[in-house]
Design a protein around this motif. Sequence first.
Motif, mmCIF file in Angstrom:
data_model
loop_
_atom_site.group_PDB
_atom_site.id
_atom_site.type_symbol
_atom_site.label_atom_id
_atom_site.label_comp_id
_atom_site.label_asym_id
_atom_site.label_seq_id
_atom_site.Cartn_x
_atom_site.Cartn_y
_atom_site.Cartn_z
ATOM 1 N N LEU A 9 0.830 -1.198 0.000
ATOM 2 C CA LEU A 9 0.000 0.000 0.000
ATOM 3 C C LEU A 9 0.870 1.257 0.000
ATOM 4 O O LEU A 9 0.619 2.195 -0.768
ATOM 5 C CB LEU A 9 -0.943 0.009 1.202
ATOM 6 C CG LEU A 9 -1.828 1.256 1.344
ATOM 7 C CD1 LEU A 9 -2.816 1.335 0.201
ATOM 8 C CD2 LEU A 9 -2.536 1.238 2.684
ATOM 9 N N HIS A 10 1.882 1.285 0.838
ATOM 10 C CA HIS A 10 2.787 2.434 0.883
ATOM 11 C C HIS A 10 3.484 2.642 -0.461
ATOM 12 O O HIS A 10 3.629 3.779 -0.919
ATOM 13 C CB HIS A 10 3.827 2.261 2.001
ATOM 14 C CG HIS A 10 3.342 2.687 3.335
ATOM 15 N ND1 HIS A 10 3.309 4.004 3.722
ATOM 16 C CD2 HIS A 10 2.855 1.966 4.393
ATOM 17 C CE1 HIS A 10 2.828 4.092 4.948
ATOM 18 N NE2 HIS A 10 2.542 2.864 5.386
ATOM 19 N N GLU A 11 3.890 1.574 -1.083
ATOM 20 C CA GLU A 11 4.567 1.675 -2.380
ATOM 21 C C GLU A 11 3.613 2.221 -3.450
ATOM 22 O O GLU A 11 3.964 3.118 -4.222
ATOM 23 C CB GLU A 11 5.128 0.311 -2.817
ATOM 24 C CG GLU A 11 6.292 -0.163 -1.991
ATOM 25 C CD GLU A 11 7.504 0.743 -2.098
ATOM 26 O OE1 GLU A 11 7.846 1.168 -3.215
ATOM 27 O OE2 GLU A 11 8.106 1.043 -1.042
ATOM 28 N N VAL A 12 2.408 1.673 -3.490
ATOM 29 C CA VAL A 12 1.416 2.128 -4.473
ATOM 30 C C VAL A 12 1.092 3.602 -4.259
ATOM 31 O O VAL A 12 1.030 4.389 -5.212
ATOM 32 C CB VAL A 12 0.139 1.252 -4.412
ATOM 33 C CG1 VAL A 12 -0.988 1.859 -5.226
ATOM 34 C CG2 VAL A 12 0.444 -0.163 -4.880
ATOM 35 N N VAL A 13 0.879 3.984 -2.999
ATOM 36 C CA VAL A 13 0.570 5.381 -2.685
ATOM 37 C C VAL A 13 1.734 6.284 -3.083
ATOM 38 O O VAL A 13 1.531 7.345 -3.689
ATOM 39 C CB VAL A 13 0.223 5.544 -1.185
ATOM 40 C CG1 VAL A 13 0.225 7.004 -0.776
ATOM 41 C CG2 VAL A 13 -1.125 4.917 -0.897
ATOM 42 N N THR A 14 2.957 5.871 -2.784
ATOM 43 C CA THR A 14 4.127 6.677 -3.119
ATOM 44 C C THR A 14 4.207 6.904 -4.616
ATOM 45 O O THR A 14 4.395 8.042 -5.075
ATOM 46 C CB THR A 14 5.422 5.987 -2.619
ATOM 47 O OG1 THR A 14 5.332 5.827 -1.207
ATOM 48 C CG2 THR A 14 6.644 6.800 -2.970
ATOM 49 N N TYR A 15 4.045 5.851 -5.398
ATOM 50 C CA TYR A 15 4.125 5.997 -6.852
ATOM 51 C C TYR A 15 2.932 6.774 -7.413
ATOM 52 O O TYR A 15 3.078 7.543 -8.367
ATOM 53 C CB TYR A 15 4.261 4.633 -7.524
ATOM 54 C CG TYR A 15 5.617 4.017 -7.307
ATOM 55 C CD1 TYR A 15 6.773 4.649 -7.753
ATOM 56 C CD2 TYR A 15 5.748 2.807 -6.623
ATOM 57 C CE1 TYR A 15 8.022 4.091 -7.529
ATOM 58 C CE2 TYR A 15 6.985 2.249 -6.402
ATOM 59 C CZ TYR A 15 8.120 2.891 -6.858
ATOM 60 O OH TYR A 15 9.358 2.345 -6.645
ATOM 61 N N ALA A 16 1.767 6.584 -6.823
ATOM 62 C CA ALA A 16 0.590 7.341 -7.274
ATOM 63 C C ALA A 16 0.783 8.830 -7.011
ATOM 64 O O ALA A 16 0.491 9.666 -7.877
ATOM 65 C CB ALA A 16 -0.670 6.830 -6.571
ATOM 66 N N VAL A 17 1.294 9.171 -5.833
ATOM 67 C CA VAL A 17 1.539 10.579 -5.497
ATOM 68 C C VAL A 17 2.554 11.176 -6.460
ATOM 69 O O VAL A 17 2.353 12.274 -7.005
ATOM 70 C CB VAL A 17 2.009 10.723 -4.026
ATOM 71 C CG1 VAL A 17 2.554 12.106 -3.765
ATOM 72 C CG2 VAL A 17 0.868 10.404 -3.086
ATOM 73 N N ILE A 18 3.636 10.460 -6.684
ATOM 74 C CA ILE A 18 4.663 10.952 -7.618
ATOM 75 C C ILE A 18 4.063 11.118 -9.017
ATOM 76 O O ILE A 18 4.297 12.126 -9.688
ATOM 77 C CB ILE A 18 5.877 9.995 -7.639
ATOM 78 C CG1 ILE A 18 6.623 10.072 -6.312
ATOM 79 C CG2 ILE A 18 6.815 10.330 -8.800
ATOM 80 C CD1 ILE A 18 7.691 9.007 -6.133
#
Length: 145
Positions: A9-18
């Motif tokens: 989840l953290h990885e997906v959120v990080t890439y989505a934000v970027i």
Amino acid sequence: MAEILHHLLHEVVTYAVIGFEWIGVIIIAISGIRGVIELFKKNPDIDLHLSQGMAVALQFMLCAEIVKLITIGDLTDILLVLGIVVLHIAITLLVAYELNHKKHERHERHERHEKKKHEQELQAQQLAAQQLQAEQSKAAESPAE
């Protein structure tokens, strides 16, 4: 298993934000380049196009901030992100208001231009009718003499 999902989840959120932030930056850059081109073309609607670009870019930036809310750890982070979201919303509303105002001004300017054009056409028709009437009255007087 829960840790893996949490990490994912953290990885997906990080890439989505970027991704959302990059999309916003790209839209701002394209709008700026388009604005410079329209500046050289002396387009009177340059501010309208720039405002539209800014509004769309701000929507993507706001989306990034909202996605960040998913992975918040403590109250300080929540307050920081909520403050940023509130600022984004305020700026978005101001840009949207300006955009609507500019569209309204543009519409009024177009209506005034159309009205002036119509009045000029009517004046030209009246002048042509007066000239035709004058020619007819001269023609009627000439054979009588």
